[in-house]
Design an enzyme around this catalytic site. Sequence first.
Site, PDB file in Angstrom:
ATOM      1  CG  ASP A  88      -2.390  -0.097   1.035  1.00 30.28           C
ATOM      2  OD1 ASP A  88      -2.972  -0.421   0.244  1.00 30.28           O
ATOM      3  OD2 ASP A  88      -3.050  -0.697   1.610  1.00 30.28           O
ATOM      4  CD  GLU A 186     -12.575  -1.353   2.869  1.00 29.29           C
ATOM      5  OE1 GLU A 186     -12.648  -1.192   3.943  1.00 29.29           O
ATOM      6  OE2 GLU A 186     -11.242  -0.811   1.925  1.00 29.29           O
TER       7      GLU A 186
END
EC number: 2.1.2.11
Length: 281
Positions: A88, A186
Amino acid sequence: MSATGGAKSFTPPDIAKAKGKAPIVCLTAYTTPIARLLDPHCDVVLVGDSVGMVMHGLPSTLGVTLDMMIMHGKAVRRGLERALMVVDMPFGSYEEGPEQAFRNAARVMAETGCAAVKLEGGESMAETIRFLTGRGIPVMAHVGLTPQAVNAFGGYQVQGRGEDGDRVMRDAQAVAKAGAFSVVLEKVPEPLARRITKEIPIPTIGIGASPACDGQVLVVDDMLGMFTDFRPKFVKRYAELAEAAEAGIAAYAKDVRQRRFPAPEHVFSDMPKPVKGGEAA
């Protein structure tokens, strides 16, 4: 997909080709021991900025730094042989523009040995994704609920309900067109995740999305019951390691206080130990 049977590591093109095939298995990892446990079973291991919350006690991912991600990325790299490693990009390391994103992503790849980076955002990040992929940096995108934008969203609410679904769809289409090899969806409504998966050409990896996604990802500390501060609706607990650890720690403390540990088998005598040939150790 399956990470078993063969020593070759998965690559971003391998994941891209998995669209519509066997589901992609993805979990997060932040340490070498956990990475070793995940490697035989996972196609993708994500060094997520969730590390800030589950390992460093931060209230959100916003306080995670580039140095933190690199440190944990190096640790995870040492534990992987097969799985694709994605790191990330933390908040503030890429939003300024494509040049900043490239500079920091190149550092992450060079110092951790990862094969790709993940960044949050849809249409607003398309130019940056195109810039990175055009310069040899594979990108996993992330749309829907993007935790780094929690303050802008006003919390961790489901994204894409009603007319807002068109925005999430445009975001997914934009990152696919920009060159991302996959995209995390998500906390979006299940029908929307199903529709996005059907309509875009790159694999979707769901977290709180749909079983129809091309893959699934969870935070490993959530699914193993190690992080107990809260439990998102989309998490299924496959173990309760915090409970087991607490029981073990309590048993150890009791043994120490009652002088039952160390026992005779855990200590050393002052006599040489015989070995083969009659020589003393």
